[in-house]
Design an enzyme around this catalytic site. Sequence first.
Site, mmCIF file in Angstrom:
data_model
loop_
_atom_site.group_PDB
_atom_site.id
_atom_site.type_symbol
_atom_site.label_atom_id
_atom_site.label_comp_id
_atom_site.label_asym_id
_atom_site.label_seq_id
_atom_site.Cartn_x
_atom_site.Cartn_y
_atom_site.Cartn_z
ATOM 1 N N PHE A 1 1.865 -4.179 11.031
ATOM 2 C CA PHE A 1 1.588 -2.775 10.738
ATOM 3 C C PHE A 1 2.455 -2.295 9.572
ATOM 4 O O PHE A 1 3.657 -2.513 9.546
ATOM 5 C CB PHE A 1 1.854 -1.918 11.986
ATOM 6 C CG PHE A 1 1.623 -0.449 11.736
ATOM 7 C CD1 PHE A 1 0.356 0.028 11.397
ATOM 8 C CD2 PHE A 1 2.669 0.451 11.809
ATOM 9 C CE1 PHE A 1 0.151 1.373 11.142
ATOM 10 C CE2 PHE A 1 2.470 1.807 11.556
ATOM 11 C CZ PHE A 1 1.202 2.273 11.218
ATOM 12 N N GLN A 2 1.837 -1.657 8.625
ATOM 13 C CA GLN A 2 2.495 -1.140 7.408
ATOM 14 C C GLN A 2 3.225 -2.230 6.624
ATOM 15 O O GLN A 2 4.258 -1.979 6.028
ATOM 16 C CB GLN A 2 3.431 0.029 7.748
ATOM 17 C CG GLN A 2 2.636 1.265 8.218
ATOM 18 C CD GLN A 2 3.460 2.539 8.243
ATOM 19 O OE1 GLN A 2 4.656 2.507 8.462
ATOM 20 N NE2 GLN A 2 2.791 3.678 8.038
ATOM 21 N N LYS B 1 13.337 -4.425 8.534
ATOM 22 C CA LYS B 1 13.893 -3.620 9.626
ATOM 23 C C LYS B 1 14.936 -4.388 10.445
ATOM 24 O O LYS B 1 15.953 -3.826 10.844
ATOM 25 C CB LYS B 1 12.744 -3.159 10.544
ATOM 26 C CG LYS B 1 13.151 -2.080 11.520
ATOM 27 C CD LYS B 1 11.926 -1.502 12.235
ATOM 28 C CE LYS B 1 12.335 -0.310 13.101
ATOM 29 N NZ LYS B 1 11.165 0.300 13.750
ATOM 30 N N GLU C 1 5.570 10.183 -1.413
ATOM 31 C CA GLU C 1 6.543 9.241 -1.969
ATOM 32 C C GLU C 1 6.536 9.205 -3.488
ATOM 33 O O GLU C 1 7.545 8.915 -4.124
ATOM 34 C CB GLU C 1 6.317 7.835 -1.408
ATOM 35 C CG GLU C 1 6.646 7.691 0.073
ATOM 36 C CD GLU C 1 5.474 8.014 0.977
ATOM 37 O OE1 GLU C 1 4.427 8.478 0.470
ATOM 38 O OE2 GLU C 1 5.598 7.793 2.202
ATOM 39 N N MET D 1 -7.030 17.141 -22.750
ATOM 40 C CA MET D 1 -6.939 16.084 -23.750
ATOM 41 C C MET D 1 -8.213 15.244 -23.743
ATOM 42 O O MET D 1 -8.710 14.837 -24.791
ATOM 43 C CB MET D 1 -5.703 15.208 -23.494
ATOM 44 C CG MET D 1 -5.420 14.205 -24.592
ATOM 45 S SD MET D 1 -5.159 14.982 -26.200
ATOM 46 C CE MET D 1 -3.368 15.086 -26.250
#
Lengths: 598, 177
Positions: A115-116, A165, A53, A481
Amino acid sequence: MKSTGKITGAQALIRSLEMEGVEVMFGLPGGAILPVYDPLIDSSIRHILVRHEQGAGHMASGYAHATGRPGVAMVTSGPAATNIVTPLADAYLDSVPMVVITGQVAYASIGTDAFQECDTVGITMPVTKHNWLVTDASDIPTIIREAFHVATTGRPGPVLVDFPKDVANQMMDWYWPDGVDMPGYKPTTKGHPKQVKDAAKLVVSAKRPVIYAGGGILKARAAEALKAFAELTGIPVVTTLMARGAFPDKHELCLGMPGMHGNYTAITALQQSDLLITLGARFDDRVTGKVGAFAPDAKIIHVDIDPAEQGKVRRPDVPIVGDCKQVIEELIKATKAEIAKHPQADISEWLATVRQWQVDFPLYYEQEEGGTLKPQFVIEKLRENTPEDCILASGVGQHQMWASQHWSFNLPYTWINSGGLGTMGYAVPAAIGAKVGRPDRMVWAVDGDGCFQMTAQELVTAAAEKIPVKIAILNNAYLGMVRQWQELFYEERYSEVYLSPDLPDYVKWAEAMGCVGLRCDNADDVVATIEKANAITDRPVVIDFRTDYREKVYPMVAAGTSNDDVILHPALNGKKEASRKGGAAEQAESTDQSNKER
Amino acid sequence: MSFNARHHILSVLVENKAGVLTRVAALFSRRAFNIVSLAVSPTEDERFSRMTIVVDADASPLEQIVKQLNKLIPVIKISEIAHDEGVEREMMLLTVKAPVESRSQVTDLSSIFDAKIVDVGFEALTMMVVGAPDKLDAFSDLIRPFGIVEMQRTGRIAMPKLARQPTKLRAVKTARG
């Protein structure tokens, strides 16, 4: 508003995106966002399936940089939402217009640790310009309209719409709002005429003026206006890291990049200026060095669309809140009017001083015949062997600074990098997003080996979607760096910075991801390798350039020190001493005096 | 909570929507600004709420606070109410030990401050005081020796003072001048 029958929330969301003119979105489906992925099949919107993502977010950002249109990403709830937090924070600091849609558990389940589930709106609040939790399907068109409006107007930035949802499955009467009604959001675009007039007065009377151009020039599509203003007044221009390309590097008034790794002339011109015409820049610590010692003699004109930038770091003498393009156009008129009354102050002596610095203190590196490959040499050869309008993306670190220094940017929107947040791993996905937005352009990314390992898997996306980006890894086997700072400031005690040049094997890795992998370890082969890569147009290419790990980025202003103390490439140090003792003595004296006054 | 030059009262009109308080509070913590007190309530117009925020800041950071607050989309309007230009009120509830021996002293003191006794127990009294913040400070200081069991304050709310123009006098002056 006209109503045209009942549809689901998910359909309304996709239709709203179509109404906003979205042509492409980057994303990855999952449980909570499933209902929205169904109507996507029937949509005109192209969806690019990413492998992580974070990639979706940076692709949207690269797309926005390259096209000026908002980048759109869509992911599911929970871990997907947290994975896209980094791109949001990145876009927030660099003012990149982005609309991110996240799935969320059913509204009824919010707060139950489903969930999630995570508090996406809460988590992303400080890294978005605004965010919304949709609670009713009938709000969808209004919210999407507002989301695009907020992302693209005023100071642009990322926004997020969290989409439960059950709302996606709820039926609603379709409508499309005529406009937005946001009483608390009214960006000022037109500069105050009196302030513009005051600014023009300072412009014509300054003896050592510099235009300090920032990323706001690009966001406001003001590159033409900037050029007209610079040419009208003959005032030299520095372009910050976010503004590379906003003013052509080959223009005689261009001084290039100021800041921690800017060139001597750009840093010192700001430092010794008596007027900074600040256009869409924000006095970032990487530009100012020690704030109290920054440009001590300069009066400040500060043009910024965000009122909160005025006086945040440096108090302006003339603050102008407004859109850079509009304000510069007004400023041109006002300056012409002032010049008509009395001629502009003579700045030829100042220009001569600046030109002399350019001669005395150029960017410097040495590519020895048959010696280890220098990263700067690779970038110069890359520039020489790519079209003028080639888009260059970069990650964060030494390679980013070398790219910004040694690439010649002559067109706006040809430079895509992570400035504010400094997000390692930005280059690969950002280049992919840019190529999707500008398939007509050649797109190269200059990346470091450390950065590449963070997001390289998106090359699978690029190979699958036939997005032929080209990646030049400047592989010095180190987190370069950090190594540079440990060398200079931690007595060469190298702590956890070694990465190995051949673990992973970048060529094999590239091939495994469906790209062409090439390797180059000496200066003689650089051009041939670049030409080989340029000839491949059907899939991504990765070149593993084995570069000198000892090479450091110069010039450098150490963190927290004054811009008066530029550390030059060791080969140029003698020159600086000589110049200080000679012609610049007078200048140095006046600076000393003002230091005392403070 | 008495007068402090670093304390500034911001009266912030916001959209009456879910999550607005979080946005404001998060902004204060994100930008490292301190809130002294905060009171939120609906206004005469149901679309809006009013937040009265007392901020601990010097003048220059205050400017940043106001500008950053203004960038929040649900924030409609911000006004600063200077201490001498506003009417400030706060309410305090406190439970004080008041056994029979000292009960009359406690009630005497409370009547001086117009405190209302709202609950009575065998050994303690609960009182309510309304007033300017320094009045509440004074009362709590004086009552403390008796033994404060529990104390709560609402945080202040404020409104700008009304302009009182002596219209008749001005008319006379105008006529003369």
